[in-house]
Design an enzyme around this catalytic site. Structure first.
Site, PDB file in Angstrom:
ATOM      1  N   PRO A 189      38.675  38.093  37.264  1.00  0.00           N
ATOM      2  CG  PRO A 189      38.938  35.778  37.507  1.00  0.00           C
ATOM      3  CD  PRO A 189      37.847  36.802  37.055  1.00  0.00           C
ATOM      4  CG  ASP A 212      40.635  49.886  39.281  1.00  0.00           C
ATOM      5  OD1 ASP A 212      41.072  51.061  39.081  1.00  0.00           O
ATOM      6  OD2 ASP A 212      39.875  49.158  40.059  1.00  0.00           O
ATOM      7  CE  LYS A 234      41.562  53.470  43.612  1.00  0.00           C
ATOM      8  NZ  LYS A 234      40.149  53.287  44.370  1.00  0.00           N
ATOM      9  N   GLY A 265      38.838  45.324  38.347  1.00  0.00           N
ATOM     10  CA  GLY A 265      39.059  43.955  38.620  1.00  0.00           C
ATOM     11  C   GLY A 265      37.927  43.112  39.451  1.00  0.00           C
ATOM     12  N   GLY A 378      46.059  34.593  39.499  1.00  0.00           N
ATOM     13  CA  GLY A 378      45.056  33.601  39.049  1.00  0.00           C
ATOM     14  C   GLY A 378      44.366  33.831  37.880  1.00  0.00           C
TER      15      GLY A 378
END
Length: 419
Positions: A189, A212, A234, A265, A378
């Site tokens: 995360p 990413d 992205k 992720g 988070g």
């Protein structure tokens, strides 16, 4: 005189360090004396080695008894008797009967059977090293001599080496020719410590990393200078690298014989388009390894003090993508059905659509006062939590300037625990 002779021989042996060796015990007789906690710890490794194991003990722990019931070992339910070590390659003496241990050790000496003593290392002819494994490599740490034996220090060294190999901080690069391939690694995360040990190890061995924006960026700083890092971010409402270009980059570098990691992720297959990449690699004949990651759908609420399920509150949770509005013809989500569910609803990629989502849920019967929490960034140092209800969440999100990435939790579990 006999006791003095034994002590003299023992002193002679203690003057020299132990000789390390790996025993190949597959199909070979191994006898274990005693069925207590020591046997319980040691038996799994002997079973994994394929040894023909005979346990000699009048009793055993429930776990050891289960191994016998499963046919993994043969259990002779009686005390040790002279002759039990006949034809034995390796013996583990670990009973609570000192006399039986001494007698078994003496038989091992006569029959030249390597013997480990759990109660008296000085009297043993073999020592069990502190052992750990990582990706086909066995790490065994052995104290050099009896006087310097410190089992805790030995275990600590073992743990440090194994942990370093697993998390990539201790890198031992392969020198054999590698088969080209790609690892789709779920980075978790956001907190770099939440990537799996396998994912971190593969990252440390990579030649090329295609990452990413939502991958754990701090891990990229740890990569050696020779590693090529390709930005496949992205970014919402901004520039992006087309999926086809990502697929082509994965294939191109793998065919060049490089170890490629696609760092994503969360989990590669939770709204991550990982299967599209895996399919493209399969069509190109490129081996692909999938390393699951900790999904933000569970971990981020947890990091914010929200359980997605809780006894007496929620017996189910549903994870949906909110990247398209409920009234968008591209949406595959059955929002009316979700409104009727009593469990927890977790929405990913839905910050800008939360107003429409809330209105739709209320319109189909969800109570307007249902608690809602938005958790931004988070598990990272920038994490923050904003609470609202379905009726107020749109305005609250705007007023608090909640931005992606954020996980939205809808349901009574939001009110459980501390904020």
């Amino acid at each position: 005189m006999a006791a003095e002779h034994v002590e003299h021989e023992r002193a002679e042996h203690d003057d020299h360090p132990a000789y390390p060796v790996g025993l190949r015990l597959s199909g070979r007789r191994v006898v274990v004396i005693g069925g207590g906690q020591v046997a319980q710890r040691r038996l799994p490794a002997l079973i994994a080695a394929g040894a023909d194991i005979v346990l000699v003990s009048p009793s055993a722990t429930p776990s050891v008894e289960a191994m016998a019931d499963a046919g993994e070992i043969t259990w002779n339910k009686r005390p040790y008797e002279d002759g039990d070590l006949a034809g034995t390659w390796y013996a583990l003496v670990a009973s609570s009967d000192a006399d039986a241990n001494n007698a078994a050790s003496a038989e091992a000496e006569r029959t030249r059977t390597w013997c480990v003593r759990s109660d008296d290392a000085d009297a043993a002819t073999a020592w069990t090293p502190a052992t750990g494994r990582s990706e086909g490599v066995t790490v065994a740490v052995l104290t050099a001599d009896v006087q310097g034996r410190d089992p805790r220090h030995t275990a600590a060294i073992r743990d440090a080496v194994v942990e370093g190999l697993r998390d990539g901080t201790l890198v031992a690069r392969h020198h054999r020719t590698r088969t080209p391939g790609v690892a789709l690694v779920g980075g978790g995360p956001g907190d770099p410590d939440l990537i799996t040990v396998r994912g971190r190890r593969l990252l440390a061995e990579a030649d090329v990393v295609i990452a990413d924006r939502l991958g754990p960026r701090d891990l990229l700083d740890e990569l050696p200078p020779h590693v090529e890092v390709i930005d496949a971010a992205k970014i919402p409402y901004g520039r992006y690298m087309a999926q086809e270009a990502i697929n082509n980059a994965l294939i191109e570098h793998a065919k060049a014989g490089k170890a490629v990691v696609r760092l994503k992720g969360g989990d590669p297959f939770v709204f991550g388009r990982g299967m599209e990449e895996a399919q493209a690699l399969a069509e190109a004949g490129i081996p692909c390894t999938v390393v699951p990651g900790i999904s933000s759908s569970i971990s981020v609420p947890g990091a914010a003090g929200i359980p997605v399920t809780h006894r007496g509150v929620a017996h189910e949770f549903t994870v949906v993508s909110g990247h398209v509005a409920p009234d968008d013809e591209r949406s595959l989500v059955d929002w009316p059905a979700l409104a009727r569910l009593r469990g927890t609803l977790v929405v990913l990629m839905g910050v800008d659509k939360i107003g429409a989502i809330a209105q739709t849920l209320i319109a189909h019967g969800k109570a307007a006062e249902t608690p809602v929490a938005l958790v931004q960034e988070g598990t990272t140092a920038a994490q923050r939590r904003v609470d609202a209800t379905l009726a107020t969440v749109a305005e609250t999100a705007r007023a608090a300037d909640v931005r992606p990435p954020a996980v939205i939790v809808i349901g009574d579990v939001v009110a459980v625990g501390t904020k």
